[in-house]
Scaffold this active site. Structure first.
Site: not given
Ligand code: TXE
Length: 502
Positions: A181, A256, A290, A390
């Site tokens: 996904k 991660e 990250c 972050e």
């Molecule tokens: O991340 P999400 P988002 C951090 C960074 C950013 C914040 C939000 O600070 O500002 O997260 O980003 C899926 N059940 N990082 O909103 O929500 C979602 O569809 C299952 C750090 O993009 O964590 C996507 O595929 N899955 C990070 C993935 O999870 C769910 C990299 C990441 O989304 C879900 C990205 C749920 N309930 C963001 N809700 C890093 N450290 O590398 C969302 N998703």
């Protein structure tokens, strides 16, 4: 394979069981190009039925794929790596249009991905078990490593192919099948890989992609009891939800998550290298990584000289079209993220932050894209939100420190524990730092060095589990113990005793 020309203004279906499948939901979500700020294709907004359909396919293929000999699996993965190399330019262009990464950065990254698949292809037939001496004659005890089953992979938007591949390589090499996904903001590259997987000769159903939103599609994937392990890369808040869902059916997790990594410069640091390392640490990929070195601790003796050098370098960074050779920093990948950065910098200002450089969106010619200037702040206390949370954007906070003891306390004063960097010429000091700082990766006189041969993964609220190296092959397998009694006598007293005690 999908290319930017072929997907422009198109609806991309799910990739399931070796073919494109329209979503049962019949709903679609637009995906945006962050450089133009315009939608450019749509993805399926998959519902629970779509997710279950993909898991059905992965579960069926699992029985077959785990029986394919490891040498053959390795051969197919090697072909996949070669196909990725052959299609590197098209894949790089897809990622650039989807998330605004620099084209030259993507070209380099995809070259490494091809090598990475080659590495895991080679590892496929090398995960040996052991034979174990036991207290009994003519009984052979040994262990084997076997596939877990169906692995769910959930990826974020900041480095979509990279974060898919670090799970895909070891998971497939060990004989697992996967349902991916990808982020709703950047799904194109994961879908494009579907066609390459098929071309590599990997059976239908081994690799499946269902697109959609996290709270619906992602949630459905993590709740399905047929998923043996979830590999999740994303925010700490979402990681917590994923782990809760997984616990309900005892699925394993590899998480991660976020980071707030310290990049620490002692007075005796190799000055120019440290400046370069700190600049790249926070501004590479616009800070949307990250491992971003977003807390910059500088020892007081060189503070003003270091801050001057850092500020000059931040001011010289060229923002622009991510496809242009001269561009050094592209746009922020996601519109909400741009707001988040602005909000956090504003709050930092209200808490007394002094802006050394940046602190706003650039004007005029970059106004249509989602850009934010490389930003350096100082004058904040350790408990300020922007020091603890972050940002996931190009914002670094510079803070002074007196001595090693104070630095280590400051470096560890965070809920995260992903990476940490130290710059010094004193070996003892570097080794003490490496020993005492709580982070999954420590960099000495370098930052961001990563290799698919070396395990990587966080501590504390940065998550758990490892990517890369043979460690990640263990991560996507389980150990089975087998005992074979080949004696020709009736069970001896030892065995009887053991049986009675079980
Ligand atoms: O991340 P999400 P988002 C951090 C960074 C950013 C914040 C939000 O600070 O500002 O997260 O980003 C899926 N059940 N990082 O909103 O929500 C979602 O569809 C299952 C750090 O993009 O964590 C996507 O595929 N899955 C990070 C993935 O999870 C769910 C990299 C990441 O989304 C879900 C990205 C749920 N309930 C963001 N809700 C890093 N450290 O590398 C969302 N998703």
């Amino acid at each position: 394979m999908l290319k930017i020309e072929t997907i422009q203004d198109q609806r991309l279906s799910n990739w399931v069981d070796g073919a494109w499948r329209e979503p049962a939901s019949k709903r679609w979500i637009p995906s945006f190009n962050p450089f133009t700020g315009q939608p450019w294709y749509s993805i399926a907004d998959s519902d629970t039925q779509d997710v279950q359909f993909a898991i059905d396919a992965a579960a069926r293929a699992s029985a077959l794929w785990r029986e394919v000999h490891a040498i053959e699996r390795g051969g197919m993965l090697r072909r996949l790596g070669q196909l990725i190399a052959d299609n590197a330019e098209a894949l790089a262009q897809l990622e650039v249009h989807d998330n605004g990464k620099l084209l030259r950065e993507m070209r380099a990254q995809i070259g490494v991905l091809a090598e990475q698949f080659d590495y895991f292809a080679g590892a496929a037939d090398k995960m040996e078990g052991s034979t174990i001496p036991i207290n009994r004659r003519d009984v052979l005890a040994y262990t084997v490593r076997e596939a877990l089953g169906v692995v769910g992979i959930i990826t974020p938007w900041n480095s979509p192919l990279y974060q898919l591949s670090w799970t895909l390589g070891p998971a497939l090499a060990m004989g697992n099948t996967v349902v991916v996904k990808p982020s709703e903001h950047t799904s194109a590259s994961a879908l494009a890989i579907g066609e390459l997987v098929a071309q590599a000769g990997i059976p239908a159903g081994v690799y499946n992609v269902v697109t959609g939103l996290g709270a619906t599609t992602g949630d459905a994937l993590t709740r399905d009891p047929r998923i043996a392990k979830i590999a999740f890369t994303g925010s700490t808040a979402t990681g917590r939800k994923v782990a809760h869902n997984a616990a309900d059916h005892f699925a394993q997790c590899n998480l991660e998550l976020g980071g707030k990594s310290p990049n620490c410069v002692f007075d005796d640091a190799p000055f120019e290298r440290a400046v370069n390392g700190v600049v790249a640490g926070i501004f590479a990929a616009g800070g949307q990584t990250c491992v971003a070195g977003s807390r910059i601790y500088v020892q007081k003796g060189i503070l003003s000289r270091f801050v001057d050098a850092l500020t000059a370098r931040a001011a010289a960074i060229r923002l622009g079209d991510p496809r242009a050779e001269e561009t050094q920093m592209g746009p922020v990948a996601v519109h909400d993220q741009l707001h988040k950065i602005g909000r956090m910098v504003k709050a930092a200002r209200q808490q007394g932050a002094q802006v050394l450089h940046g602190g706003k969106q650039p004007g005029a010619e970059l106004a249509q894209g989602w850009f934010y200037e490389p930003t350096l702040l100082t004058g904040l206390s350790q408990d300020a939100e922007i020091v603890q949370e972050e940002v996931f954007g190009p914002v670094g906070v510079v803070m002074p420190f007196e001595d090693e003891g104070e630095l280590i306390a400051l470096a560890n004063d965070t809920r995260y524990g992903l990476t940490a960097g130290v710059w010094t010429q004193d070996l003892d000091r570097a080794m003490q730092f490496a020993k005492r700082v709580e982070a999954g990766t420590i960099w000495v006189n370098t930052y961001r060095a990563a290799s698919f041969t070396t395990p990587m993964g966080g501590f504390k609220e940065s998550g758990y589990g490892k990517h890369y190296g043979l460690e990640s092959m263990r991560e996507y397998s389980r150990v089975k113990s087998v005992m074979v009694d080949y004696s020709r006598t009736t069970p001896d007293a030892f065995v009887m005793r053991v049986r009675e005690s079980i």
